[in-house]
Design an enzyme around this catalytic site. Structure first.
Site, mmCIF file in Angstrom:
data_model
loop_
_atom_site.group_PDB
_atom_site.id
_atom_site.type_symbol
_atom_site.label_atom_id
_atom_site.label_comp_id
_atom_site.label_asym_id
_atom_site.label_seq_id
_atom_site.Cartn_x
_atom_site.Cartn_y
_atom_site.Cartn_z
ATOM 1 N N MET A 8 5.832 -7.796 73.863
ATOM 2 C CA MET A 8 4.623 -6.822 74.411
ATOM 3 C C MET A 8 5.117 -5.836 75.378
ATOM 4 O O MET A 8 4.364 -5.287 76.271
ATOM 5 C CB MET A 8 3.659 -7.687 75.191
ATOM 6 N N ALA A 66 7.173 -4.013 78.529
ATOM 7 C CA ALA A 66 7.407 -4.068 80.043
ATOM 8 C C ALA A 66 8.618 -4.931 79.993
ATOM 9 O O ALA A 66 8.782 -5.919 80.587
ATOM 10 C CB ALA A 66 6.179 -4.688 80.760
ATOM 11 N N GLY A 104 14.899 -10.855 80.471
ATOM 12 C CA GLY A 104 14.788 -11.870 79.512
ATOM 13 C C GLY A 104 14.711 -11.384 78.075
ATOM 14 O O GLY A 104 15.136 -11.918 77.239
ATOM 15 N N HIS A 105 13.760 -10.210 77.888
ATOM 16 C CA HIS A 105 13.761 -9.896 76.590
ATOM 17 C C HIS A 105 15.114 -9.229 76.125
ATOM 18 O O HIS A 105 15.534 -9.305 74.957
ATOM 19 C CB HIS A 105 12.757 -8.447 76.699
ATOM 20 N N GLY A 118 11.493 -16.346 73.739
ATOM 21 C CA GLY A 118 11.923 -17.045 75.032
ATOM 22 C C GLY A 118 11.189 -18.250 75.204
ATOM 23 O O GLY A 118 9.873 -18.618 74.726
ATOM 24 N N LYS A 168 10.267 -19.299 77.937
ATOM 25 C CA LYS A 168 9.349 -19.292 78.972
ATOM 26 C C LYS A 168 7.984 -19.806 78.762
ATOM 27 O O LYS A 168 7.255 -20.531 79.058
ATOM 28 C CB LYS A 168 9.432 -18.184 79.954
ATOM 29 N N ASP A 169 7.687 -18.979 77.506
ATOM 30 C CA ASP A 169 6.438 -19.519 76.770
ATOM 31 C C ASP A 169 6.653 -20.619 75.824
ATOM 32 O O ASP A 169 6.614 -20.446 74.725
ATOM 33 C CB ASP A 169 5.746 -18.102 76.017
ATOM 34 N N VAL A 192 15.360 -16.876 81.204
ATOM 35 C CA VAL A 192 16.405 -15.824 82.292
ATOM 36 C C VAL A 192 15.608 -15.860 83.678
ATOM 37 O O VAL A 192 14.420 -15.549 83.791
ATOM 38 C CB VAL A 192 16.580 -14.652 81.495
ATOM 39 N N LEU A 234 11.827 -14.476 84.951
ATOM 40 C CA LEU A 234 11.561 -13.272 84.780
ATOM 41 C C LEU A 234 10.520 -13.021 83.949
ATOM 42 O O LEU A 234 10.131 -13.819 83.022
ATOM 43 C CB LEU A 234 12.594 -12.588 83.959
#
Ligand code: PAF
Length: 286
Positions: A30, A32, A36-37, A150, A152-153, A184, A192
């Site tokens: 999305m 930004a 991490g991306h 990732g 994270k989600d 990350v 992040l």
């Protein structure tokens, strides 16, 4: 690197790659973008002939209009970063290009096998319907061999695995492989997130207590007689004791089923914390 804004142009480019038998890696985002991306994109560049990155703030996955309006957007900076790390195509459509009026306004139906009944699914009704809607559309359009998400989600990743491997959609995406990539973190431990951009310097400092507590909890879990319930409660109490932080949930669940577990084997702890007005998530594997 080429920036594409229409589905038609995207499909033409994808068709050309398929004709040349190029393998395709896709990183849905999305925007930004942060390190991490970038780690996902680097991996997609290394493991495929061609790397597509989508940059689309998907309105159908936001159940809170203010969150959607405030979601950081910076396509110029994103494109610069993607160019330097070697992405080949960026797909950045408008919501109108992506969806019909009707699709924008009706909830996408999907059988989540229960994975949406817990944690983020419980707190953000309809969120995962929107995620599956956009991700399945991207898969149809880009026909990737590998797609990168990732950890994270974590719940999102579990649901996408379910969509590709176990749901009625399985089989539709060929041999698509879903690749989960590790969180990350800043050197400080903070995971992040694009939402970190909305934190003030003081809030960012406060937010460090989240990852610090999660790391500490690995030690608590090893203490003699520690139960999952006790560790879960200790994490909640420790974070809530910090001025400016408020836990929405902390749940220690099985890494596959996302159901509550009584042992630390294959367990993951997932947390959502409000740091001032900003909702942050993080997780830790036990
Ligand atoms: O994780 C995200 O940024 C989004 O949920 C995704 C997967 C790009 C779908 O909009």
């Amino acid at each position: 690197m080429q920036i594409i804004t229409t589905k038609q142009e995207l499909q033409a480019v994808v068709q050309a790659c398929k004709t040349k038998k190029r393998t395709i890696g896709l990183v849905p985002t999305m925007g930004a973008l942060h390190e991490g991306h970038a780690s996902l994109v680097r991996r997609a560049v290394n493991e495929n002939n061609v790397c597509f990155v989508s940059v689309f703030v998907n309105p159908t996955q936001f159940n809170n209009k203010e969150d959607l309006a405030k979601y950081p957007r910076n396509i110029v900076r994103d494109a610069e970063l993607l160019e330097t790390i070697g992405a080949d195509f960026v797909f950045a459509p408008t919501p109108e290009e992506m969806y019909s009026e009707e699709e924008l306004n009706t909830t996408f139906a999907f059988d989540f096998g229960g994975l949406d009944q817990v944690m983020e699914g419980k707190m953000r009704p309809g969120h995962f319907n929107g995620v599956v809607q956009v991700v399945s559309r991207l898969f149809y359009l880009v026909q990737p061999d590998k797609a990168y998400f990732g950890e994270k989600d974590y719940q999102q990743l579990a649901i996408i695995h379910h969509m590709v491997e176990r749901s009625s959609m399985a089989g539709t995406f060929g041999n698509l492989q879903i690749i989960g990539c590790p969180i990350v973190r800043e050197d400080s431990g903070l995971a992040l997130s694009s939402r970190n951009e909305r934190l003030s310097a003081a809030e960012k400092q406060t937010a460090l207590e989240i990852s610090k507590t999660l790391f500490e909890s690995l030690k608590w879990a090893k203490e003699k007689g520690a139960t999952v319930a006790a560790v879960q409660q200790r994490v909640i109490d420790t974070i809530n004791a910090v001025d400016g932080l408020e836990v929405e949930y902390y749940e220690i669940v099985d890494q596959i089923t996302l159901l509550p577990t009584e042992t630390f084997d294959h367990a993951i702890g997932c947390v959502t914390v409000y740091c001032g007005p900003v909702r942050l998530i993080d997780n830790i594997k036990y």
